[in-house]
Design an enzyme around this catalytic site. Structure first.
Site, PDB file in Angstrom:
ATOM      1  CG  HIS A 261      -1.917   0.939   1.435  1.00  0.00           C
ATOM      2  ND1 HIS A 261      -1.677   2.240   1.805  1.00  0.00           N
ATOM      3  CD2 HIS A 261      -3.267   0.837   1.301  1.00  0.00           C
ATOM      4  CE1 HIS A 261      -2.835   2.885   1.877  1.00  0.00           C
ATOM      5  NE2 HIS A 261      -3.818   2.058   1.580  1.00  0.00           N
TER       6      HIS A 261
ATOM      7  CD  GLN B 296      -6.908  -4.737   4.374  1.00  0.00           C
ATOM      8  OE1 GLN B 296      -7.879  -5.388   4.769  1.00  0.00           O
ATOM      9  NE2 GLN B 296      -7.016  -3.463   4.029  1.00  0.00           N
TER      10      GLN B 296
ATOM     11  CE  LYS C  31      -7.339  -0.321   6.533  1.00  0.00           C
ATOM     12  NZ  LYS C  31      -8.107   0.206   5.398  1.00  0.00           N
TER      13      LYS C  31
ATOM     14  CB  CYS D 156      -3.725   3.355  -1.424  1.00  0.00           C
ATOM     15  SG  CYS D 156      -4.960   4.546  -1.009  1.00  0.00           S
TER      16      CYS D 156
HETATM   17  N1  PLP Z   1      -1.750  -0.761   4.619  1.00  0.00           N
HETATM   18  C1  PLP Z   1      -2.699  -1.531   4.067  1.00  0.00           C
HETATM   19  C2  PLP Z   1      -2.336  -2.905   3.605  1.00  0.00           C
HETATM   20  C3  PLP Z   1      -4.009  -1.048   3.949  1.00  0.00           C
HETATM   21  O1  PLP Z   1      -4.949  -1.815   3.407  1.00  0.00           O
HETATM   22  C4  PLP Z   1      -4.297   0.263   4.410  1.00  0.00           C
HETATM   23  C5  PLP Z   1      -5.637   0.833   4.240  1.00  0.00           C
HETATM   24  O2  PLP Z   1      -6.416   0.412   3.423  1.00  0.00           O
HETATM   25  C6  PLP Z   1      -3.263   1.008   4.997  1.00  0.00           C
HETATM   26  C7  PLP Z   1      -2.006   0.471   5.080  1.00  0.00           C
HETATM   27  C8  PLP Z   1      -3.513   2.389   5.532  1.00  0.00           C
HETATM   28  O3  PLP Z   1      -4.396   2.348   6.616  1.00  0.00           O
HETATM   29  P1  PLP Z   1      -4.955   3.692   7.256  1.00  0.00           P
HETATM   30  O4  PLP Z   1      -5.492   4.503   6.123  1.00  0.00           O
HETATM   31  O5  PLP Z   1      -6.021   3.227   8.193  1.00  0.00           O
HETATM   32  O6  PLP Z   1      -3.835   4.369   7.946  1.00  0.00           O
END
Ligand code: PLP
Length: 413
Positions: A121, A202, A225, A371
């Site tokens: 991500h 995740q 999440k 993302c």
């Molecule tokens: N890493 C992964 C694998 C994600 O799926 C996400 C969000 O979808 C994030 C990081 C970022 O999470 P957050 O936006 O809650 O900080």
């Protein structure tokens, strides 16, 4: 307890949209919240809204107690050794940024290397690019194969390079829905004296995480999440590292003494919690994790969830693989390392058009680049449609998804 009763605890799942029952399949973006979490958020906001750690009055002692109880609840949930290793942050992104900056300031110098993977991500790419730029390090990117799995041989080779300081990879990919062999990667990295950070955004949601058993050095995740409120997050870090890392932000609550000549810092975990935390949201980790645990503690319920997830995976792969020009990223239904998360492309149809039409059919999905632009471009794509399930989803919802997907593709082609 069964899934039908479980759903009754989550108000949003009982919603009607466009005259139909909502089928919520955007869980990898954020989960819906159970009553217990909503009730605690509401009652703390109404009656126990006193800033934590700062005052002698009853509102403050109540909120401080709920906040620290939540820290202990998180510690127990991931089996950390000590609550000194549990830092409250605003989410996975904030946790990774904290490590990227503070770990690098303590341990990374010109010419050192940080390893990530192609399946990350943006939250686990950009903070490392910023740190590498600032501290003169090089970012190495471990490849994944066409099946979405990390190429272990190449990873091993990278780990053997000189001056590798850290590996930071996702536990489960938010695009591929594949569980990385993190235990194997951590053991290999430790064999070379390299610590490992896991992006657990995740991973924390799908099955039990035991940080001592994994032996990871850092684990980052978001509350929203996993049934907790938005703006809550955790950084788990081994005390031995956190002790040596400088504060990430300066401000109230993270200090020992302050003079204009020299400031000393608070003990862990407060050293990393500058300013007023989202203390009401963070306190709600307790009911959120009680809810998450209840899914696995009730044997009948956990068996039902396992059975349903397996049939959803088989059903969706089976139905979509027969459709012309339709591709589901990340393995097959037979691979045991797959969670019910599907990123899909359909030739000649834009995923956002599909998502818009399917929304009107009551099915809430994510579309776009997730993302994860570098990962999608590896597969020759700029966008996908993503359906992601949680234990509160049903097989009937998977059927509704496939029905509406086929109809929407038919309308657009
Ligand atoms: N890493 C992964 C694998 C994600 O799926 C996400 C969000 O979808 C994030 C990081 C970022 O999470 P957050 O936006 O809650 O900080």
């Amino acid at each position: 307890m069964n899934v039908e009763n479980l759903r009754k605890k989550i108000p949003a799942l009982g919603r009607m949209v466009y005259g139909r029952p909502l089928v919520y399949l955007d869980n990898a973006a954020t989960s819906q919240k159970p009553e217990e979490v909503l009730d605690m958020q509401d009652s703390m906001s109404r009656f126990s809204n006193g800033n934590i750690h700062r005052a002698m009055h009853i509102l403050s002692t109540e909120s401080t107690s709920a906040y620290e109880k939540a820290r202990e609840r998180v510690r127990a949930f991931i089996n950390a050794k000590s609550d000194r290793e549990i830092i409250f942050t605003s989410g996975t992104t904030a946790s990774i940024n904290l490590v990227a900056e503070s770990f690098s300031r303590a341990f990374v110098k010109e010419g050192d290397k940080i390893i990530i993977s192609e399946a990350e991500h943006h939250s686990n790419i950009v903070p490392w690019q910023l740190a590498c730029e600032k501290y003169g390090a090089e970012l190495l990117v471990a490849e994944i194969g066409d099946d979405g799995r990390i190429k272990m041989e190449q990873m091993e080779k990278m780990l053997g390079e000189k001056d590798v300081r850290l590996v930071s990879i996702c536990h489960i990919s938010n695009v591929l829905g594949i569980v990385n062999p993190v235990k194997e990667i951590i053991a290999a990295a430790h064999g070379h004296g390299v610590p490992v950070m896991l992006d657990g955004a995740q991973g924390i949601v799908h099955g039990k995480v035991d940080v001592q058993d994994l032996d990871c050095d850092f684990y980052a995740f978001s509350g929203h999440k996993i049934y907790a409120p938005t703006g809550t997050g955790i950084l788990y870090g081994k005390e031995s590292f956190l002790e040596k890392m400088p504060p990430y932000m300066g401000g109230g609550d993270m200090v020992g003494t302050v003079t204009f000549k020299k400031t000393t810092y608070a003990e862990l975990p407060m050293k990393f919690e500058a300013g007023t935390s989202n203390f009401i949201g963070q306190s709600c980790w307790t009911p959120a994790l009680d809810f998450a645990d209840s899914l696995y503690e009730d044997k009948e319920l956990s068996e039902e969830i396992k059975r349903t997830e397996k049939s959803i995976i088989e059903f969706i792969f089976g139905e979509l693989s027969g459709m012309e020009g339709v591709r589901v990223l990340g393995g097959t239904s037979a691979s045991g390392d797959k969670i019910p998360l599907f990123s899909i492309s359909a030739d000649g149809v834009h995923p956002s058009d599909l998502a818009q039409i399917m929304d009107k059919m009551g099915v809430a999905l994510r579309s776009g680049m997730m993302c994860s632009e570098p990962l999608l471009s590896k597969f020759g794509l700029t966008a996908v449609l993503r359906a992601s399930f949680l234990p509160y989803n049903t097989f009937e919802e998977a059927e509704a998804f496939v029905r509406s997907f086929k109809k929407a593709v038919g309308m657009l082609r």
